[in-house]
Enzyme design. Structure first.
Site, PDB file in Angstrom:
ATOM      1  N   GLU A  57     -23.878  31.665 -72.771  1.00 49.28           N
ATOM      2  CA  GLU A  57     -25.055  31.478 -71.638  1.00 49.28           C
ATOM      3  C   GLU A  57     -25.477  33.032 -71.267  1.00 49.28           C
ATOM      4  OE1 GLU A  57     -22.066  28.049 -69.982  1.00 49.28           O
ATOM      5  OE2 GLU A  57     -22.083  29.956 -70.778  1.00 49.28           O
ATOM      6  N   CYS A  89     -21.470  31.120 -64.818  1.00 49.41           N
ATOM      7  CA  CYS A  89     -22.868  30.862 -65.373  1.00 49.41           C
ATOM      8  C   CYS A  89     -23.882  29.752 -65.064  1.00 49.41           C
ATOM      9  CB  CYS A  89     -22.908  29.857 -66.981  1.00 49.41           C
ATOM     10  SG  CYS A  89     -21.083  31.858 -68.528  1.00 49.41           S
ATOM     11  N   ALA A 159       4.279  21.360 -95.598  1.00 48.35           N
ATOM     12  CA  ALA A 159       3.596  21.436 -97.223  1.00 48.35           C
ATOM     13  C   ALA A 159       5.020  21.117 -97.980  1.00 48.35           C
ATOM     14  CB  ALA A 159       3.461  22.753 -98.236  1.00 48.35           C
ATOM     15  N   ARG A 189      -3.453  29.135 -89.490  1.00 48.63           N
ATOM     16  CA  ARG A 189      -2.782  30.071 -88.266  1.00 48.63           C
ATOM     17  C   ARG A 189      -3.402  30.693 -87.366  1.00 48.63           C
ATOM     18  NH1 ARG A 189       1.687  32.882 -92.382  1.00 48.63           N
ATOM     19  NH2 ARG A 189       2.907  31.115 -92.572  1.00 48.63           N
ATOM     20  N   ASP A 205      13.355  31.665 -96.469  1.00 52.67           N
ATOM     21  CA  ASP A 205      12.372  32.035 -96.855  1.00 52.67           C
ATOM     22  C   ASP A 205      11.673  33.635 -96.055  1.00 52.67           C
ATOM     23  OD1 ASP A 205      12.148  29.578 -97.588  1.00 52.67           O
ATOM     24  OD2 ASP A 205      10.144  28.947 -96.219  1.00 52.67           O
ATOM     25  N   LEU A 209       4.767  35.547 -91.679  1.00 48.88           N
ATOM     26  CA  LEU A 209       3.731  34.815 -90.246  1.00 48.88           C
ATOM     27  C   LEU A 209       3.159  35.211 -89.566  1.00 48.88           C
ATOM     28  CD1 LEU A 209       6.991  33.555 -88.484  1.00 48.88           C
ATOM     29  CD2 LEU A 209       5.806  31.689 -90.405  1.00 48.88           C
ATOM     30  N   ARG A 212      -3.470  36.378 -92.021  1.00 55.04           N
ATOM     31  CA  ARG A 212      -3.464  37.252 -93.531  1.00 55.04           C
ATOM     32  C   ARG A 212      -4.966  37.326 -93.871  1.00 55.04           C
ATOM     33  NH1 ARG A 212       1.583  36.534 -94.544  1.00 55.04           N
ATOM     34  NH2 ARG A 212       1.025  35.172 -96.384  1.00 55.04           N
ATOM     35  N   GLU A 309       5.655  24.839 -88.210  1.00 58.49           N
ATOM     36  CA  GLU A 309       5.666  25.481 -89.540  1.00 58.49           C
ATOM     37  C   GLU A 309       7.366  25.079 -90.179  1.00 58.49           C
ATOM     38  OE1 GLU A 309       3.721  28.336 -91.609  1.00 58.49           O
ATOM     39  OE2 GLU A 309       1.806  28.225 -90.482  1.00 58.49           O
TER      40      GLU A 309
END
Length: 384
Positions: A57, A89, A159, A189, A205, A209, A212, A309
């Protein structure tokens, strides 16, 4: 139910779109957009850029200037009525001479909760509430959960292949999904306060994390690693790769005697590394963390949303304890074709299919030849 014009809907939709520009930057505050309209023209607009900064506002009224007198304002959340990081506000709207305020939803924050609307009405401003309310609630779903409970909003991402595997028997998962699906994952993310994985994901893996997303100012969420025995390698990317994100490693309070010295040495080394913090936390009889207690602690540290994840065991625990608010399922047209891979969940399931978790698909996206299903549980988990 109030009747809103097509123009009202157009301007509120604009306010919601503006609000989304604050995604990833405003937490634990909500995302808010505001549009000032006079004689059928937008004369000022703005959005909440970051936590601690001016509210939407303020930007909109500054842009409108003196022309705000006699104008309408559209805002997706009730204007605040209290002094926090910034002045209220609602008072700014009153001082500006706004004659009508259209508000998508009441702010459930106990410090507001209708008081801003009351202030406006007592000052003679016409206030109408409820336009595009459901969309406004979806936009700030994590804020609503955070402010109305003791828990952050939890997203669970998977996934997987068509036959339900997230990795091969060797732990390899690069890549199940295509580049468009992975980009969508990075956008998710960017949206949350923290990413949470188990140590198994780090060991398998070696992820960084990070989000990007340079186009989104490269905002990275806090990285939370559940590592009961502090098994994290000293060369792991998550504690070495340059990032704008902090890393929080959570270990068990009590270690087996044979590991105590080594764990403490690792803890001391890690605690000295820039942007890395180690926190010990209580575990249950199975030496695994009590997730409900952990989530409450993270909530107390102003973490309003978490993306879980990877990690079949971690995912299973979140599912079993009914801690997931929204599911993001990325599915690739691949079949692992064996029984020795790593399934999406690791742990015992229900004895009867009637007891399986029922989901409601609220959105479906085609990402090239991959599919994304966004879903929530059919029934709210009141115990959370």
């Amino acid at each position: 139910m109030q009747d809103f014009s097509i123009d009202d809907q157009k301007y509120m939709a604009r306010a919601l779109n503006l609000a989304r520009q604050g995604e990833g930057s405003t937490s634990p505050n909500p995302m808010v957009g505001a549009v000032v309209v006079k004689n059928g023209e937008i004369i000022g607009e703005g959005f909440h850029h970051k936590y601690g900064g001016p509210h939407a506002e303020v930007y909109a009224l500054q842009a409108a200037g003196g022309a705000a007198a006699g104008a309408d304002i559209y805002v997706n959340l009730e204007p605040c009525s209290h002094y926090g990081k910034t002045p209220p506000c609602a008072q700014k709207l009153i001082d500006s001479g706004i004659k009508r305020a259209v508000i998508a939803m009441i702010d459930p924050n106990p410090e507001v909760a209708g008081r801003g609307i009351k202030m406006l009405r007592e000052a003679g401003i016409k206030v109408e509430v409820g336009l595009l309310e459901e969309k406004a609630q979806r936009l700030n779903e994590s804020f609503l959960k955070y402010i109305q409970s003791d828990y952050p909003f939890v997203y669970l991402k998977k996934a997987q292949t068509l036959d339900g595997y997230i990795a091969s028997s060797t732990g390899d998962s690069k890549w199940i999904t295509n580049s468009r699906a992975r980009l969508e994952g990075h956008r998710l993310r960017h949206r949350v306060d923290a990413i949470m994985v188990g140590i198994g994901t780090v060991l398998a893996d070696n992820p960084s994390l990070t989000a990007r997303l340079e186009a989104k100012n490269g905002i990275d969420p806090l990285r939370i690693i559940l590592d009961p025995m502090l098994d994290i390698p000293m060369d792991a990317r998550v504690i070495n790769q340059k990032s704008r994100a902090d890393t929080l490693i959570i270990c068990a309070e009590n270690f087996p005697p044979a590991r105590a010295v080594e764990a403490l040495e690792k803890k001391e080394i890690l605690a000295q590394k820039e942007k890395v913090q180690v926190m010990s936390f209580k575990t249950g009889a199975d030496n695994y963390f009590r997730l409900k207690d952990l989530l409450q602690t993270l909530h107390d540290h102003k973490i309003s949303s978490i993306l879980v994840e990877g990690g079949a065991r971690l995912s299973h625990t979140f599912l079993k304890e009914k801690l997931v608010d929204k599911f993001y399922y990325f599915i690739a047209p691949k079949i692992y074709g064996g029984s020795d891979g790593i399934a999406a969940f690791w742990g015992s399931g229900p004895k009867m299919m009637a007891d399986a978790v029922e989901l409601k698909i609220i959105e479906q996206k085609n990402l090239g030849d991959n599919l994304l299903f966004i879903a929530e549980k059919m029934h709210d988990q009141k115990e959370n």
